[in-house]
Design a protein around this motif. Structure first.
Motif, short mmCIF file in Angstrom:
data_model
loop_
_atom_site.label_atom_id
_atom_site.label_comp_id
_atom_site.label_asym_id
_atom_site.label_seq_id
_atom_site.Cartn_x
_atom_site.Cartn_y
_atom_site.Cartn_z
N SER A 450 68.37 38.19 33.96
CA SER A 450 68.80 36.82 33.68
C SER A 450 67.88 36.51 32.33
CB SER A 450 68.40 35.97 34.58
OG SER A 450 67.30 36.08 35.48
N ASP A 451 66.59 37.13 32.52
CA ASP A 451 65.83 36.66 31.11
C ASP A 451 64.43 37.73 31.00
OD1 ASP A 451 65.09 34.79 29.22
OD2 ASP A 451 64.79 33.17 30.65
N VAL A 452 64.13 37.35 29.74
CA VAL A 452 62.67 38.20 29.57
C VAL A 452 61.72 37.00 29.16
CG1 VAL A 452 63.64 40.43 29.05
CG2 VAL A 452 63.08 38.74 27.25
N GLU A 453 60.30 37.30 29.21
CA GLU A 453 59.65 36.24 28.96
C GLU A 453 58.25 36.58 28.60
OE1 GLU A 453 59.57 32.54 32.23
OE2 GLU A 453 57.77 33.93 32.32
N LEU A 454 57.48 35.81 27.79
CA LEU A 454 56.26 36.18 27.23
C LEU A 454 55.19 34.92 27.67
CD1 LEU A 454 54.02 37.56 25.42
CD2 LEU A 454 55.09 36.58 23.51
N ASP A 455 54.19 35.18 28.42
CA ASP A 455 53.11 34.35 28.65
C ASP A 455 51.80 34.69 27.89
OD1 ASP A 455 51.32 32.67 29.73
OD2 ASP A 455 51.70 33.27 31.72
N ARG A 456 51.50 33.96 27.12
CA ARG A 456 50.41 34.16 26.29
C ARG A 456 49.07 33.32 26.87
NH1 ARG A 456 52.10 34.21 20.23
NH2 ARG A 456 52.97 32.04 21.12
N SER A 457 49.13 32.76 27.99
CA SER A 457 48.18 31.63 28.17
C SER A 457 46.93 32.31 29.34
CB SER A 457 48.63 30.50 29.02
OG SER A 457 49.30 31.14 30.38
N GLN A 458 47.06 33.63 29.42
CA GLN A 458 46.41 34.16 30.46
C GLN A 458 45.15 35.22 29.91
OE1 GLN A 458 47.79 35.67 33.99
NE2 GLN A 458 50.07 34.08 33.83
N ALA A 459 43.96 35.10 30.82
CA ALA A 459 42.99 35.87 30.62
C ALA A 459 43.09 36.94 31.62
CB ALA A 459 41.74 35.49 30.59
N ARG A 460 42.25 38.30 31.26
CA ARG A 460 42.10 39.24 32.42
C ARG A 460 40.93 39.49 32.64
NH1 ARG A 460 44.52 43.90 30.33
NH2 ARG A 460 42.38 44.41 29.40
N ILE A 461 40.66 39.64 33.92
CA ILE A 461 39.20 39.89 34.59
C ILE A 461 39.48 41.14 35.21
CG2 ILE A 461 37.26 39.07 36.36
CD1 ILE A 461 37.64 37.03 34.16
N THR A 462 38.27 42.13 34.94
CA THR A 462 38.31 43.14 35.47
C THR A 462 37.10 43.62 36.32
OG1 THR A 462 39.80 44.26 34.15
CG2 THR A 462 38.62 45.78 35.22
N LEU A 463 36.81 43.99 37.51
CA LEU A 463 35.77 44.36 38.13
C LEU A 463 35.60 45.91 38.06
CD1 LEU A 463 35.81 41.32 40.74
CD2 LEU A 463 34.68 41.40 38.45
N LEU A 464 34.62 46.30 37.63
CA LEU A 464 34.59 47.69 37.65
C LEU A 464 34.22 48.52 38.69
CD1 LEU A 464 33.22 47.76 33.95
CD2 LEU A 464 35.69 48.12 34.52
N ASN A 465 33.29 48.31 39.52
CA ASN A 465 33.04 48.98 40.54
C ASN A 465 32.89 48.02 41.73
OD1 ASN A 465 32.66 51.47 39.22
ND2 ASN A 465 30.76 50.65 38.21
N VAL A 466 33.94 47.93 42.64
CA VAL A 466 33.95 47.04 43.85
C VAL A 466 33.79 48.35 44.83
CG1 VAL A 466 35.32 45.66 45.03
CG2 VAL A 466 35.42 45.14 42.34
N PRO A 467 32.78 48.05 45.66
CA PRO A 467 32.64 48.90 46.86
C PRO A 467 34.08 48.99 47.60
CG PRO A 467 30.78 47.68 46.47
CD PRO A 467 31.58 47.08 45.83
N ASP A 468 34.40 50.11 47.92
CA ASP A 468 35.66 50.21 48.79
C ASP A 468 35.36 50.17 50.33
OD1 ASP A 468 38.16 50.97 49.42
OD2 ASP A 468 37.84 52.93 49.23
N LYS A 469 35.19 48.88 50.62
CA LYS A 469 34.87 48.55 51.91
C LYS A 469 35.37 46.97 52.51
CE LYS A 469 30.35 47.12 51.27
NZ LYS A 469 28.81 47.53 50.94
N PRO A 470 35.72 46.77 53.81
CA PRO A 470 36.41 45.51 53.96
C PRO A 470 35.51 44.56 53.43
CG PRO A 470 36.24 46.96 55.94
CD PRO A 470 35.60 47.56 54.96
N GLY A 471 36.45 43.29 53.02
CA GLY A 471 35.61 42.03 52.89
C GLY A 471 35.47 41.79 51.13
N GLN A 472 35.39 42.87 50.38
CA GLN A 472 34.97 42.92 48.88
C GLN A 472 36.32 42.01 48.17
OE1 GLN A 472 32.37 44.16 47.87
NE2 GLN A 472 31.99 44.16 50.10
N ALA A 473 37.40 41.91 48.41
CA ALA A 473 38.33 41.18 47.95
C ALA A 473 38.19 39.86 48.24
CB ALA A 473 39.70 41.73 48.13
#
Ligand code: ADP
Ligand code: ASP
Ligand code: MG
Length: 600
Positions: A450-473
């Motif tokens: 139905s449509d294609v869209e462009l949204d330019r209002s966003q920023a991206r945050i990247t966390l590089l080394n998140v320990p792989d264990k419960p509770g981090q997210a």
């Protein structure tokens, strides 16, 4: 005179007595003066038994012959139901899919409906007969019998309701409606009065087996109201209707779902250049493998990683395809895991509320569940977990959103028959009422973009080394939620050994205006040099119906972007849209490329 389509699932026609009860249901509607079409599934577990039988003869039964075999299950039920109705003094006639003119493509075992002829149905209805149609089956243009995929009788029923402009499609099953989650897994799940097409689409494709997800694509496209109800109880069930009719003010999360039979494939060390993702998925799409939970995260040191899930049954086949494609793209390795499950929460209300993600992640952390992967869309959040923790995770999430509690102000007061009546008038989808073949070309089940869209209002945050264990997210998104920041796309991919500890890469997008504040909050939490930010990204989206089940959409999008030399840094998808993130400079070119690719 209204036309009503009814569908009875396997358990609801499992015995002669149940078939007689189903006959009674159909006759009731007939006696109310309606024209009635009934779609039936194979009795009880007979489809499973037929598959078993085939596998005893040969471990890999040829798809065409499997369809020939499986279609017999439904043929038994239609004959018996027509007999039962006639024995109660009402005229009735049974038809197979091919007799009624359900024409499909030739993809055996997962065929799609191209068109349905209404002539024969109409003339039988006009003769005063109750029309009984075998679910789940059709015929291709070379007269080969095809089937629509497991659970496909729902799709037959809703498709018939669409072409014949029925006032409603009643789905009779072994549960009295659509619940907040599978009541067999979570005993205090609550029955919903209504649910919107979009929510049901997500729920169904994320594991709520109560409806075949393709049936909801039809319902949404052709505005067919669906009433899911118990085959042997008179009570009102759940109405699946459009967004406005279904609106429950204030409810953020509508339901939760568990998909147990998932398998994960991770391709590591992919060169980070345009076209790589397309190269990886092209052949899978051509072979109609449904790929889900595609997660690509921001590249590290020039190498990207792509993870996705497929149905466990498709794993072997997919791996043989992906191994070749990955090698051709110069990837370092392909890994897989068949012991995973996907837990999701779904709700139209999520669009406007923040804090949903953190609530889900905190519930999982408290239950000791490690999140292997995260992907979100506007109306759902899905996480991949170890299969052994799937049910516990589902229960924890269901409880965290208090889905068992009826929201006080949200009780649905209207009388169901009235809903049906108002919806009759709304049932004016793009379906012709002529006796002609409906939707001859293009096919009824074709993808609709139905449509294609462009949204330019966003920023991206990247966390590089998140320990792989419960509770981090949970920790990360608590900090973000406490700063009052709304999160849009979240992508967390598979862990990687860094030194001796396993780490994951977690990216998400937020409004650009909140970027500085988010970085401050996260640096405080995680220490310096752990947070990377791109203050301006471009988010490109393709929207429509059937995005996930039409395996070619994602590849078409990736191909168009690759041809425009645009690199993709994040991907997420839902039933109704695919979003990709790319750098801000490429937004406009990307938008144009997508418009061209999808004829918009
Ligand atoms: P049928 O044979 O009638 O098509 P299915 O077995 O396909 O029936 O679907 C009904 C089953 O779906 C229920 O028994 C229930 O266990 C399961 N189910 C999964 N998720 C849900 C949900 N959210 N609400 C209701 N039922 C669900
Ligand atoms: N009999 C088919 C199946 O078991 C179709 C259906 O029941 O919807 O998958
Ligand atoms: Mg079913």
């Amino acid at each position: 005179m209204a036309i009503v389509v009814q569908k009875f699932g396997g358990t609801s026609v499992a015995t002669a007595t149940k078939i007689q009860a189903a006959a009674r249901r159909a006759i009731d509607q007939h006696e109310r003066g309606h024209q009635v079409i009934v779609v039936v599934s194979a009795m009880g577990h007979s489809t499973d038994e037929l598959i078993d039988l085939a596998k005893q003869v040969t471990p890999r039964p040829p798809a065409r012959e499997l369809d020939m075999l499986l279609s017999t299950g439904e043929q038994v039920s239609v004959a018996l139901l027509a007999m039962a109705i006639q024995s109660q003094g009402v005229p009735s006639i049974s038809f197979t899919g091919s007799q009624i003119g359900i024409v499909t493509d030739s993809f055996h075992t997962k065929a799609r409906i191209r068109n349905i002829s209404t002539d024969r149905m109409k003339s039988a209805l006009d003769d005063g007969k109750i029309v009984i149609v075998a679910g789940f089956q059709g015929v291709d243009e070379n007269y080969n019998i095809t089937t629509l995929g497991r659970g496909g009788s729902d799709t037959t029923a809703v498709a018939l309701a669409a072409v014949i402009c029925a006032s409603a499609c009643e789905i009779f099953t072994d549960v009295d409606g659509v619940y907040t989650t599978d009541p067999r897994l979570v005993p205090d799940a609550r029955k919903l009065d209504t649910i919107s097409y979009d929510e049901m689409l997500e729920m169904a494709s994320l594991g709520a087996g109560v409806m075949h997800s393709r049936s909801i694509e039809f319902a949404k496209k052709y505005h067919v109201p669906i009433h899911v109800r118990h085959a042997s109880r008179p009570d009102v069930g759940t109405w699946i209707v459009d967004e406005l009719a279904a609106r429950r003010m204030g409810a953020v999360v509508t339901g939760a779902a568990l998909a147990k039979e998932e398998a994960r494939i991770t391709v590591r060390g992919l060169p980070d250049r345009p076209g790589v993702v397309h190269g990886l998925f092209r052949e899978l799409a051509e072979r109609h493998v449904v790929v889900d939970m595609i997660v690509q995260n921001v590249a590290k040191d020039g190498f990207a990683e792509v993870t996705f899930t497929v149905d466990e049954d498709d794993l072997e086949n997919s791996l043989s395809i992906v191994n070749k494609a990955a090698a051709a793209q110069g990837a370092a390795s392909v890994q897989s895991d068949r012991e995973v499950a996907k837990v999701s929460v779904v709700g139209s209300g999520m669009k406007t509320h923040y804090g949903v993600a953190v609530r889900m992640f905190e519930a999982l952390a408290a239950a000791g569940v490690n999140i292997q992967m995260i992907t979100t869309s506007e109306i759902k959040i899905s996480v991949l977990v170890a299969r052994s923790q799937g049910v516990d995770a589902l229960r924890a999430v269901h409880a965290a959103f208090e889905l068992e509690v009826v929201p006080a102000d949200l009780r649905f007061s209207e009388d169901p028959p009235e809903i049906a009546v108002t919806l009759v008038q709304k049932n004016q989808g793009p379906v012709s009422t002529e006796n002609a073949i409906v939707g001859s070309a293009p096919g009824m089940e074709d993808l609709v973009i139905s449509d294609v869209e462009l949204d330019r209002s966003q920023a991206r945050i990247t966390l590089l080394n998140v320990p792989d264990k419960p509770g981090q997210a949970a920790l990360v998104f608590r900090a973000i939620a406490d700063s009052g920041i709304n999160v849009d796309m979240i992508v967390q991919d598979m862990s990687e050994e860094v030194g001796r500890e396993a780490h994951t890469l977690l990216s998400f997008s937020i409004p650009s205006r909140d970027a500085i504040q988010a970085v401050e909050a996260l640096t405080q939490l995680l220490g310096p040099n752990s947070v990377a930010v791109d203050p301006n990204i471009a988010k490109l989206s393709v929207m429509g119906v059937g995005i996930r089940s039409h395996t070619g959409v994602a590849t078409r999008m990736f191909a168009a972007l690759a041809a425009a030399n645009i690199n993709i840094s994040m991907i997420n998808s839902s039933e109704v849209r695919i979003n990709v993130a790319t750098d801000a400079a490429h937004g406009e070119i990307g938008l144009e490329a997508l418009k061209k690719a999808f004829d918009i």
